[in-house]
Design a protein around this motif. Sequence first.
Motif, PDB file in Angstrom:
ATOM      1  N   LEU A  63       0.264   2.148  -7.204  1.00  0.00           N
ATOM      2  CA  LEU A  63       0.999   1.065  -7.751  1.00  0.00           C
ATOM      3  C   LEU A  63       0.704  -0.285  -7.603  1.00  0.00           C
ATOM      4  CD1 LEU A  63       4.186   2.799  -5.929  1.00  0.00           C
ATOM      5  CD2 LEU A  63       3.838   2.583  -8.320  1.00  0.00           C
ATOM      6  N   LEU A  64      -0.203  -0.729  -6.521  1.00  0.00           N
ATOM      7  CA  LEU A  64      -0.523  -2.164  -6.503  1.00  0.00           C
ATOM      8  C   LEU A  64      -1.422  -2.425  -7.522  1.00  0.00           C
ATOM      9  CD1 LEU A  64      -0.474  -4.818  -4.729  1.00  0.00           C
ATOM     10  CD2 LEU A  64      -2.039  -3.978  -3.313  1.00  0.00           C
ATOM     11  N   ARG A  65      -2.535  -1.575  -7.767  1.00  0.00           N
ATOM     12  CA  ARG A  65      -3.593  -1.830  -8.833  1.00  0.00           C
ATOM     13  C   ARG A  65      -2.881  -1.890 -10.025  1.00  0.00           C
ATOM     14  NH1 ARG A  65      -6.248   2.610  -6.210  1.00  0.00           N
ATOM     15  NH2 ARG A  65      -5.613   4.189  -7.740  1.00  0.00           N
ATOM     16  N   TYR A  66      -1.846  -1.069 -10.163  1.00  0.00           N
ATOM     17  CA  TYR A  66      -1.410  -1.346 -11.728  1.00  0.00           C
ATOM     18  C   TYR A  66      -0.520  -2.639 -11.682  1.00  0.00           C
ATOM     19  CZ  TYR A  66       1.343  -0.275 -15.683  1.00  0.00           C
ATOM     20  OH  TYR A  66       1.959  -0.470 -17.244  1.00  0.00           O
ATOM     21  N   ALA A  67       0.128  -3.070 -10.671  1.00  0.00           N
ATOM     22  CA  ALA A  67       0.945  -4.151 -10.705  1.00  0.00           C
ATOM     23  C   ALA A  67      -0.009  -5.435 -10.868  1.00  0.00           C
ATOM     24  CB  ALA A  67       1.470  -4.340  -9.433  1.00  0.00           C
ATOM     25  N   ARG A  68      -1.317  -5.484 -10.302  1.00  0.00           N
ATOM     26  CA  ARG A  68      -2.046  -6.516 -10.453  1.00  0.00           C
ATOM     27  C   ARG A  68      -2.571  -6.751 -12.097  1.00  0.00           C
ATOM     28  NH1 ARG A  68      -4.353  -8.834  -5.984  1.00  0.00           N
ATOM     29  NH2 ARG A  68      -3.842  -7.850  -3.931  1.00  0.00           N
ATOM     30  N   GLN A  69      -2.641  -5.466 -12.344  1.00  0.00           N
ATOM     31  CA  GLN A  69      -3.305  -5.299 -13.735  1.00  0.00           C
ATOM     32  C   GLN A  69      -2.406  -6.118 -14.916  1.00  0.00           C
ATOM     33  OE1 GLN A  69      -6.443  -4.237 -14.775  1.00  0.00           O
ATOM     34  NE2 GLN A  69      -6.129  -4.725 -16.713  1.00  0.00           N
ATOM     35  N   TRP A  75       5.345  -9.453 -15.825  1.00  0.00           N
ATOM     36  CA  TRP A  75       5.617  -9.706 -14.394  1.00  0.00           C
ATOM     37  C   TRP A  75       6.897  -8.787 -13.957  1.00  0.00           C
ATOM     38  CZ3 TRP A  75      10.362 -11.356 -12.587  1.00  0.00           C
ATOM     39  CH2 TRP A  75      11.221 -11.783 -13.677  1.00  0.00           C
ATOM     40  N   GLU A  76       7.922  -8.619 -14.949  1.00  0.00           N
ATOM     41  CA  GLU A  76       9.048  -7.875 -14.414  1.00  0.00           C
ATOM     42  C   GLU A  76       8.538  -6.328 -14.061  1.00  0.00           C
ATOM     43  OE1 GLU A  76      12.760  -9.405 -16.696  1.00  0.00           O
ATOM     44  OE2 GLU A  76      11.106  -8.889 -17.984  1.00  0.00           O
ATOM     45  N   THR A  77       7.732  -5.650 -14.924  1.00  0.00           N
ATOM     46  CA  THR A  77       7.347  -4.414 -14.517  1.00  0.00           C
ATOM     47  C   THR A  77       6.488  -4.314 -13.258  1.00  0.00           C
ATOM     48  OG1 THR A  77       7.277  -3.622 -16.644  1.00  0.00           O
ATOM     49  CG2 THR A  77       6.161  -2.441 -15.437  1.00  0.00           C
ATOM     50  N   ALA A  78       5.742  -5.499 -13.127  1.00  0.00           N
ATOM     51  CA  ALA A  78       4.951  -5.549 -11.957  1.00  0.00           C
ATOM     52  C   ALA A  78       5.701  -5.618 -10.650  1.00  0.00           C
ATOM     53  CB  ALA A  78       3.870  -6.767 -11.879  1.00  0.00           C
ATOM     54  N   GLU A  79       6.758  -6.243 -10.813  1.00  0.00           N
ATOM     55  CA  GLU A  79       7.760  -6.396  -9.702  1.00  0.00           C
ATOM     56  C   GLU A  79       8.563  -4.998  -9.365  1.00  0.00           C
ATOM     57  OE1 GLU A  79      11.215  -9.634  -8.163  1.00  0.00           O
ATOM     58  OE2 GLU A  79      11.118  -9.047  -9.957  1.00  0.00           O
ATOM     59  N   ARG A  80       8.826  -4.291 -10.571  1.00  0.00           N
ATOM     60  CA  ARG A  80       9.305  -3.033 -10.100  1.00  0.00           C
ATOM     61  C   ARG A  80       8.361  -2.092  -9.622  1.00  0.00           C
ATOM     62  NH1 ARG A  80      10.471  -0.642 -15.867  1.00  0.00           N
ATOM     63  NH2 ARG A  80      10.944   1.410 -14.328  1.00  0.00           N
ATOM     64  N   MET A  81       7.045  -2.201  -9.825  1.00  0.00           N
ATOM     65  CA  MET A  81       5.849  -1.280  -9.095  1.00  0.00           C
ATOM     66  C   MET A  81       5.702  -1.835  -7.515  1.00  0.00           C
ATOM     67  SD  MET A  81       4.729   0.383 -11.264  1.00  0.00           S
ATOM     68  CE  MET A  81       6.590   0.625 -12.010  1.00  0.00           C
ATOM     69  N   ILE A  82       6.210  -3.056  -7.157  1.00  0.00           N
ATOM     70  CA  ILE A  82       5.926  -3.674  -5.829  1.00  0.00           C
ATOM     71  C   ILE A  82       7.156  -3.057  -5.098  1.00  0.00           C
ATOM     72  CG2 ILE A  82       6.159  -5.437  -4.209  1.00  0.00           C
ATOM     73  CD1 ILE A  82       3.323  -4.931  -5.847  1.00  0.00           C
ATOM     74  N   ASN A  89       6.254   2.882   1.584  1.00  0.00           N
ATOM     75  CA  ASN A  89       6.125   2.199   2.788  1.00  0.00           C
ATOM     76  C   ASN A  89       6.949   1.012   2.842  1.00  0.00           C
ATOM     77  OD1 ASN A  89       4.981   1.278   5.186  1.00  0.00           O
ATOM     78  ND2 ASN A  89       3.125   0.443   4.394  1.00  0.00           N
ATOM     79  N   PRO A  90       8.218   1.443   3.593  1.00  0.00           N
ATOM     80  CA  PRO A  90       9.101   0.034   3.686  1.00  0.00           C
ATOM     81  C   PRO A  90       8.495  -0.978   4.590  1.00  0.00           C
ATOM     82  CG  PRO A  90      10.166   2.299   4.526  1.00  0.00           C
ATOM     83  CD  PRO A  90       8.556   2.544   4.336  1.00  0.00           C
ATOM     84  N   GLU A  91       7.258  -0.965   5.174  1.00  0.00           N
ATOM     85  CA  GLU A  91       6.493  -2.059   5.897  1.00  0.00           C
ATOM     86  C   GLU A  91       5.839  -2.705   5.078  1.00  0.00           C
ATOM     87  OE1 GLU A  91       5.187  -0.577   9.534  1.00  0.00           O
ATOM     88  OE2 GLU A  91       7.140  -0.298  10.213  1.00  0.00           O
ATOM     89  N   PHE A  92       5.579  -2.201   3.782  1.00  0.00           N
ATOM     90  CA  PHE A  92       4.611  -2.851   2.694  1.00  0.00           C
ATOM     91  C   PHE A  92       4.556  -4.507   2.600  1.00  0.00           C
ATOM     92  CE2 PHE A  92       3.500  -3.855  -1.537  1.00  0.00           C
ATOM     93  CZ  PHE A  92       2.162  -3.982  -1.628  1.00  0.00           C
ATOM     94  N   LEU A  93       3.796  -5.068   2.643  1.00  0.00           N
ATOM     95  CA  LEU A  93       4.018  -6.433   2.516  1.00  0.00           C
ATOM     96  C   LEU A  93       3.171  -6.935   1.260  1.00  0.00           C
ATOM     97  CD1 LEU A  93       3.161  -7.859   6.052  1.00  0.00           C
ATOM     98  CD2 LEU A  93       5.401  -7.709   4.963  1.00  0.00           C
ATOM     99  N   MET A  94       3.754  -7.530   0.245  1.00  0.00           N
ATOM    100  CA  MET A  94       3.327  -7.899  -0.903  1.00  0.00           C
ATOM    101  C   MET A  94       2.226  -8.785  -0.883  1.00  0.00           C
ATOM    102  SD  MET A  94       5.315  -9.071  -4.533  1.00  0.00           S
ATOM    103  CE  MET A  94       6.325 -10.444  -3.469  1.00  0.00           C
ATOM    104  N   PRO A  95       1.111  -8.712  -1.448  1.00  0.00           N
ATOM    105  CA  PRO A  95      -0.030  -9.821  -1.295  1.00  0.00           C
ATOM    106  C   PRO A  95       0.540 -11.260  -1.716  1.00  0.00           C
ATOM    107  CG  PRO A  95      -0.935  -7.682  -2.165  1.00  0.00           C
ATOM    108  CD  PRO A  95       0.421  -7.557  -2.112  1.00  0.00           C
ATOM    109  N   GLU A  96       0.064 -12.113  -1.120  1.00  0.00           N
ATOM    110  CA  GLU A  96       0.517 -13.374  -1.620  1.00  0.00           C
ATOM    111  C   GLU A  96       0.257 -13.843  -3.064  1.00  0.00           C
ATOM    112  OE1 GLU A  96      -0.229 -18.081   0.056  1.00  0.00           O
ATOM    113  OE2 GLU A  96      -0.915 -16.448   1.115  1.00  0.00           O
ATOM    114  N   ASP A  97      -0.995 -13.573  -3.367  1.00  0.00           N
ATOM    115  CA  ASP A  97      -1.265 -13.755  -5.015  1.00  0.00           C
ATOM    116  C   ASP A  97      -0.559 -13.005  -6.122  1.00  0.00           C
ATOM    117  OD1 ASP A  97      -2.627 -11.269  -4.027  1.00  0.00           O
ATOM    118  OD2 ASP A  97      -3.940 -11.387  -5.860  1.00  0.00           O
ATOM    119  N   VAL A  98       0.025 -11.782  -5.511  1.00  0.00           N
ATOM    120  CA  VAL A  98       0.904 -10.963  -6.322  1.00  0.00           C
ATOM    121  C   VAL A  98       2.213 -11.622  -6.394  1.00  0.00           C
ATOM    122  CG1 VAL A  98       2.076  -8.748  -6.826  1.00  0.00           C
ATOM    123  CG2 VAL A  98      -0.252  -8.979  -6.222  1.00  0.00           C
ATOM    124  N   GLY A  99       2.889 -12.133  -5.256  1.00  0.00           N
ATOM    125  CA  GLY A  99       3.958 -12.713  -5.025  1.00  0.00           C
ATOM    126  C   GLY A  99       3.989 -14.058  -5.807  1.00  0.00           C
TER     127      GLY A  99
END
Length: 301
Positions: A63-69, A75-82, A89-99
């Motif tokens: 999901l993260l690879r696809y969101a970055r792509q 950006w809306e679909t990327a946000e859905r992927m995050i 993984n409820p503890e997953f932290l979104m990378p700063e560049d993606v955010g």
Amino acid sequence: AIDDAVARWNAAGDRRRCARELLAEAERALWGGSYDDGVAKLHEAAKLDPTDRSLPESAVAVLLRYARQILQTDWETAERMISAAREFNPEFLMPEDVGSAIAHGRMETAVQACLARAEGLQADGQLPAALSEVERTLAAYPDAPRLGALQQELRAKIRARREQLIQELLAIEGTALTARTASELQDLAARIQGIEQDSCSDAEVRERAAEVRRTLTARKRRLLFDGLASHRKSAMAVAGGLVLLSVGIWVARHVGRVPAAAAQIEVSTAPPGAVIKADGQVCRNSPCQFRLIAGDHTISA
């Protein structure tokens, strides 16, 4: 017991293999634009072996690879992927560049929508409404340069429009001061109403319009007063003429018949109550009586 262990081992291997295949299918579905199908396959893969923690981690990675792509284009679909990644993984932290990229995309979408609405309001002549729209979005995104520039442009247009309308009101006020008829004032009042509508409820324009309207009202009263005064003068002139005429006729008929003696005459007016003067004699409430000798006399009301 050995056979059972081997069977369980083989079954676990089959589940892991099936899970890996589902992960691959999910990634292909995502790249093909089938977002919901891809996420569903990731969940299916993770459920095959709940004890294998590598499966949720692999799903998050996909999901993260696809969101970055797709960040720069969707950006809306990327946000859905995050969001989907946090389901694994409820503890997953979104990378700063993606955010940051998602936040920038959200801002650009809001700015574009705001600019479109403001353009439509400007086209309808609703400058204050367009400015309110821009300032509302600018409050959420104060660093949007296009909104800041449009805010300044709209403020300048509103000031120019306000000044133009106030000058028109001043011109109307000047015309009202020299108006000679009620119809002229009525036309000016209609122009004031049109200016108020064009002002889009601008407080300064409405305040000035109220002042000019008071000037129109005062001028209307003045014209009415002048008209009544003129009518009264005309009536008094007619009454005075009637007085002189009646006195002249009476003197011609009666005074000449009394040789060298004073005669009592009565002078009336229409309407009664006028001040009458006869050779220095003053009567302040007609009808009046005077004693005159034969000859020429001046009588006025």
